[in-house]
Structure formats: structure tokens, C-alpha cells
Design a protein around this motif. Structure first.
Motif, short mmCIF file in Angstrom:
data_model
loop_
_atom_site.label_atom_id
_atom_site.label_comp_id
_atom_site.label_asym_id
_atom_site.label_seq_id
_atom_site.Cartn_x
_atom_site.Cartn_y
_atom_site.Cartn_z
N ARG A 97 0.80 -1.23 0.00
CA ARG A 97 0.00 0.00 0.00
C ARG A 97 0.83 1.28 0.00
NH1 ARG A 97 -1.36 -3.67 3.86
NH2 ARG A 97 -3.39 -4.70 3.67
N GLY A 98 2.12 1.16 0.25
CA GLY A 98 2.98 2.33 0.34
C GLY A 98 2.85 3.07 1.66
N LYS A 99 2.12 2.48 2.61
CA LYS A 99 1.87 3.14 3.89
C LYS A 99 1.64 2.09 4.96
CE LYS A 99 -2.93 3.48 2.40
NZ LYS A 99 -4.02 4.37 1.97
N ALA A 100 1.87 2.48 6.21
CA ALA A 100 1.65 1.59 7.36
C ALA A 100 1.47 2.44 8.60
CB ALA A 100 2.81 0.61 7.52
N TYR A 101 0.78 1.88 9.62
CA TYR A 101 0.47 2.65 10.82
C TYR A 101 0.62 1.78 12.07
CZ TYR A 101 -1.54 6.05 7.60
OH TYR A 101 -1.73 6.96 6.60
N VAL A 102 1.13 2.40 13.15
CA VAL A 102 1.23 1.75 14.45
C VAL A 102 0.64 2.69 15.50
CG1 VAL A 102 2.79 0.93 16.26
CG2 VAL A 102 3.26 0.36 13.87
N PHE A 103 -0.38 2.22 16.19
CA PHE A 103 -1.02 3.02 17.24
C PHE A 103 -0.25 2.85 18.55
CE2 PHE A 103 -4.37 3.23 20.65
CZ PHE A 103 -4.49 4.60 20.62
N TYR A 149 -0.45 -2.61 15.57
CA TYR A 149 -0.51 -2.42 14.12
C TYR A 149 -1.94 -2.14 13.70
CZ TYR A 149 -0.67 -3.76 9.18
OH TYR A 149 -0.89 -3.79 7.83
N TRP A 150 -2.12 -1.11 12.88
CA TRP A 150 -3.42 -0.80 12.32
C TRP A 150 -3.39 -1.00 10.81
CZ3 TRP A 150 -5.54 4.39 14.78
CH2 TRP A 150 -6.00 4.12 16.08
N VAL A 151 -4.38 -1.68 10.28
CA VAL A 151 -4.48 -1.87 8.83
C VAL A 151 -4.63 -0.50 8.17
CG1 VAL A 151 -5.85 -2.89 6.96
CG2 VAL A 151 -5.48 -4.17 9.09
N ALA A 152 -3.82 -0.26 7.15
CA ALA A 152 -3.73 1.08 6.56
C ALA A 152 -5.06 1.58 6.01
CB ALA A 152 -2.67 1.08 5.46
N LYS A 191 4.08 15.53 16.53
CA LYS A 191 3.97 14.28 17.27
C LYS A 191 2.51 13.83 17.33
CE LYS A 191 8.35 14.63 18.17
NZ LYS A 191 9.34 13.78 17.47
N CYS A 192 2.34 12.50 17.38
CA CYS A 192 1.00 11.93 17.43
C CYS A 192 1.07 10.56 18.08
CB CYS A 192 0.43 11.82 16.01
SG CYS A 192 -1.26 11.20 15.91
N ASP A 193 -0.06 10.08 18.59
CA ASP A 193 -0.12 8.74 19.15
C ASP A 193 -0.27 7.69 18.06
OD1 ASP A 193 0.21 9.53 21.75
OD2 ASP A 193 -1.94 9.64 22.19
N LEU A 194 -0.02 8.08 16.84
CA LEU A 194 -0.02 7.15 15.71
C LEU A 194 1.28 7.35 14.93
CD1 LEU A 194 -1.85 5.02 14.33
CD2 LEU A 194 -2.56 6.82 12.75
N VAL A 195 2.11 6.31 14.92
CA VAL A 195 3.35 6.36 14.13
C VAL A 195 2.99 6.01 12.70
CG1 VAL A 195 5.69 5.46 13.86
CG2 VAL A 195 4.68 5.63 16.14
N TYR A 196 3.29 6.91 11.78
CA TYR A 196 2.91 6.69 10.38
C TYR A 196 4.15 6.51 9.51
CZ TYR A 196 3.64 11.79 10.27
OH TYR A 196 4.15 13.05 10.41
N ASP A 227 7.14 11.70 -5.17
CA ASP A 227 7.35 13.07 -5.62
C ASP A 227 6.06 13.72 -6.14
OD1 ASP A 227 7.47 11.24 -7.80
OD2 ASP A 227 8.40 12.78 -9.05
N ASN A 228 4.98 12.93 -6.27
CA ASN A 228 3.70 13.49 -6.68
C ASN A 228 2.89 14.02 -5.49
OD1 ASN A 228 3.77 12.82 -9.56
ND2 ASN A 228 3.67 10.70 -8.86
N VAL A 229 3.39 13.77 -4.27
CA VAL A 229 2.66 14.15 -3.06
C VAL A 229 3.53 15.06 -2.20
CG1 VAL A 229 1.53 13.31 -0.97
CG2 VAL A 229 1.38 11.97 -3.08
N GLU A 230 2.99 16.21 -1.81
CA GLU A 230 3.73 17.11 -0.93
C GLU A 230 3.63 16.65 0.52
OE1 GLU A 230 2.56 21.14 -1.56
OE2 GLU A 230 3.04 21.12 -3.70
N VAL A 231 2.42 16.39 0.98
CA VAL A 231 2.19 15.88 2.33
C VAL A 231 1.08 14.83 2.24
CG1 VAL A 231 1.49 16.40 4.69
CG2 VAL A 231 2.80 18.09 3.39
N GLY A 232 1.35 13.64 2.74
CA GLY A 232 0.30 12.62 2.75
C GLY A 232 0.77 11.28 2.25
N GLU A 233 -0.19 10.39 2.09
CA GLU A 233 0.10 9.03 1.66
C GLU A 233 0.54 9.00 0.20
OE1 GLU A 233 -3.71 7.32 2.45
OE2 GLU A 233 -3.17 6.71 4.49
N PRO A 234 1.42 8.09 -0.15
CA PRO A 234 1.92 8.02 -1.54
C PRO A 234 0.85 7.50 -2.49
CG PRO A 234 2.74 6.16 -0.30
CD PRO A 234 2.03 7.04 0.70
#
Length: 374
Positions: free
Chosen positions: A115-121, A139-142, A185-190, A196-203
Motif C-alpha cells: 500500500r505504500g503506507k503503514a500505521y502503528v497506534f 498495528y493498524w491496517v492502513a 507528534k501523534c499517538d499514531l506512528v505513520y 514526488d507526486n505528493v507534498e504531504v500525505g500518503e503516496p
């Protein structure tokens, strides 16, 4: 989609080769264009990487190979005094965050490729809300996480949806519908791969997406072979009949004739393989040559190579026949080194950096890769 449509796919794909000067094969690009639409139809109109992973062994195995290697990568947890607190080879969960660190890293790696992304709560008990110390990493499903990005402020938080229902979070004694990002900082590690098509956010571009087309072609070929084998390798046919009843009034008679021909010539399990057509003479024309239509379509190996390239795995790692006549075991060893040098080591360092920057550094620890111990 019936047999006649599958036959047309095979026939037209074979014709791409025959139209080439000197009888050469058609390009992979031309074959891709012709087969791509069927993948979208089969998967409900979407390029669903997860479903393709479940049906295409090469994609499934490729993701596993990378995740297995990354989750087995040696590392240490060090404190601010550079003392070793814990290590992967003898994990004791000294920080109390997670008992199964290997499984967490495996899922993170697989999610990044898929998915190009992953998350840990970062879960905290009541004491942790005061001290900032996590009680667990989950682990949280993206697909359940939606970043909230403000045009002016950038990333401001995350929302989570389970079965379509937005989840509430308890932060600082308050129930919130969004995990806020404060001072970065956040309680979710992303974990977001660079794009290069994205400035801020998921790829929008990631390894499995690049492998989707190749995996879809392999799925379609397997489906064609399976359907043809289940039909008893019976070919389709066009029954040309003189004086065939026309219009709405003749539909019942046409259906009866078509059903009779199918039952008598192909069997009740192959209804629809014979279709009727009006003609001057009564004839039955068999269509296609079954598997022979794919004799000059050398795309299976090409698609496997495409998948290995997209995922960053040398082809010899996925199937051993690639090394025959090329040095055998020596090639495999060299390709294994390339896999670690170009994929596994960078991916593990990426995971370490995100954990350190977003979580561990503020707690006085850091995750240190140990590639020299491989």
C-alpha cells in the motif's frame, strides 16, 4: 464472461504476433493493453492489490520474501548513554511495548510494499497518559486510517474507521474523533513511502501498484486455462443455419435449436459454447484451438520478471530456473546480496528512522540497525 469471449482474447492476442513482420511476437506492451481490461472486470472495476496477492503466487511470494527478510533483520535498542537495552536476537521486551516485535515489523514491511503506507497506534494506559510512556504498540491496517491534511497547516491528525464507523479516541481525558498531530507528534506512528507526486500525505505510487498489471495478466491467463479445462477442453462453435426464424416470434424456436445443439454436441455443462447465425448453408464451424492459441504468447515469464522488478527482488530469488546455465548457486548468492543491499537494508532503515523520530527519541531511546550481523 463466457468461453467465446475467452476464445476471442486468445485469438486476438495470437493475431498480434502473426501481424508482426517476419512472424515475430508482439510486444509486451501491446499484449498488456489487450488483457488489462479483463483484470478490472474480474476485480469489480478496481486494481485491487490485496485480491491479486491472494490469487497470484508470484506476487504473494514476493511480498513474503521481503517481509520475512526485513522482520529478521538484526537490531538493538539503545538508550541515551548508548547502552544496549534490548536486541532482536534475544528480544526481552525491556521497554514493555510489544512482545512480538518480529510480527509487527513483518506487517509494517508487507503493508509498505502492498500500500505504500503503514500505521502503528501507540497505546497508553492511565499512567502513560501522564508520563508519555506507551503501554503497547498496535498495528493498524492502513485502509482503516485516513490522514487529515489542512491546506494551510499540513497534517493535523488521523481518523479511523472500522466497518464504516468512525472511531473515538481518548486523549488527555477527552473523547475525540481525530488523533491530533501536535508539534509533529501523534499517538499514531505513520510510515509513508516517498512520492514526488505528493507534498504531504500518503503516496500514490508504491511497489505493489507497479506490479498490479503484471499480476493481473497472470491471473487472467490462469482463469482462461481453468475455465477451458473445466469445460472438458471443448471448443466453441458457430452453427450457421439456413432459414433460421427471425424476430421476437422466432426467438423461442432459435433458443430451442441452440439448446438442442449444445446438449447434443458439447454436453449440458457447456451450454453457450455453440451460438446460432443466419446463413445460406447449414454448417457448424469450430472456433479456436484451445491452449494452442497461447503457443506464441511468451508473456508468463515476462510478467513474473515485471513483478520481481516492481518489488525489488532479483528474479532468481522467486524461481530457481532463472539461474540455470548462468552460474547456478553463485548467481543465487549474488542476487541474495543484491536483495539485501538494494531492498532489505534500506527498508529496515526506513522503519527504524520513523520509529526513532516519531516515538523512541522523545523517550530517550533509539532503534539501531546492525547489518554487520547479517
Amino acid at each position: 464472461m463466457g468461453f467465446i469471449d475467452d476464445w476471442k482474447l486468445a485469438r486476438e492476442l495470437n493475431n498480434l504476433s502473426n501481424l508482426k513482420t517476419g512472424g515475430g511476437t508482439s510486444s509486451v506492451g501491446e499484449q498488456d493493453e489487450f488483457l488489462r481490461w479483463k483484470m478490472h472486470t474480474k476485480l469489480g472495476g478496481e486494481s485491487d492489490a490485496n485480491r491479486l496477492r491472494a490469487f497470484v503466487p508470484w506476487l504473494f511470494r514476493g511480498i513474503e520474501i521481503i517481509a520475512d527478510a526485513v522482520s529478521d533483520f538484526p537490531f538493538e535498542i539503545r538508550n541515551d548513554k548508548n547502552e544496549v537495552i534490548d536486541e532482536s536476537s534475544n528480544w526481552q521486551n525491556e521497554l514493555g511495548f510489544t512482545e512480538d516485535i518480529d510480527d509487527l515489523i513483518w506487517k509494517l514491511c508487507a503493508s509498505l510494499d502492498m500500500r505504500g503506507k503503514a500505521y502503528v497506534f501507540v497505546e497508553k494506559n492511565r499512567l502513560g497518559e501522564i508520563t508519555g510512556e506507551p503501554s503497547a504498540l498496535r498495528y493498524w491496517v492502513a485502509e482503516t486510517v485516513r490522514p487529515q491534511i489542512d491546506k494551510g497547516q499540513g497534517l493535523i491528525g488521523f481518523k479511523r474507521y472500522l466497518s464504516g464507523i468512525q472511531q473515538e479516541f481518548k486523549v488527555g481525558g477527552m473523547n475525540l474523533l481525530m488523533l491530533p498531530v501536535r508539534d509533529g507528534k501523534c499517538d499514531l506512528v505513520y510510515f509513508w513511502l516517498s512520492d514526488d507526486n505528493v507534498e504531504v500525505g500518503e503516496p500514490t505510487i508504491y511497489p505493489a501498484q507497479a506490479a498490479l498489471n503484471a499480476a493481473g495478466v497472470l491471473l487472467n491467463l490462469d482463469e482462461f486455462f481453468n475455465q477451458h479445462a473445466k469445460s472438458g477442453l471443448v471448443k466453441g462453435a458457430i452453427a450457421s443455419i439456413k432459414g433460421l426464424p427471425q424476430g421476437d416470434a422466432g426467438k423461442t424456436e432459435r433458443d430451442r435449436i441452440e439448446r438442442l445443439l449444445n446438449n447434443k454436441l458439447t454436453g449440458k455443462h457447456n451450454i453457450g459454447k455453440i451460438i446460432l447465425a443466419e446463413a445460406e448453408n447449414t454448417t457448424v464451424t469450430m472456433l479456436g484451438e484451445g491452449f494452442a492459441e497461447f503457443a506464441n504468447v511468451p508473456i508468463t515469464e515476462d510478467k513474473r520478471i515485471d513483478i520481481s522488478i516492481a518489488l525489488g527482488i532479483p528474479a532468481s530469488i522467486l524461481w530457481s530456473s532463472q539461474t540455470s546455465g548462468l552460474g547456478g548457486r553463485g548467481v543465487v548468492n549474488e542476487d541474495t546480496n543484491r536483495l539485501y543491499r538494494n531492498k532489505v537494508v534500506p527498508r529496515f532503515k526506513f522503519i527504524c528512522k520513523r520509529f526513532n523520530r516519531q516515538l523512541l527519541n522523545d523517550l530517550g531511546y533509539r532503534m539501531v540497525p546492525k547489518p554487520e550481523m547479517l
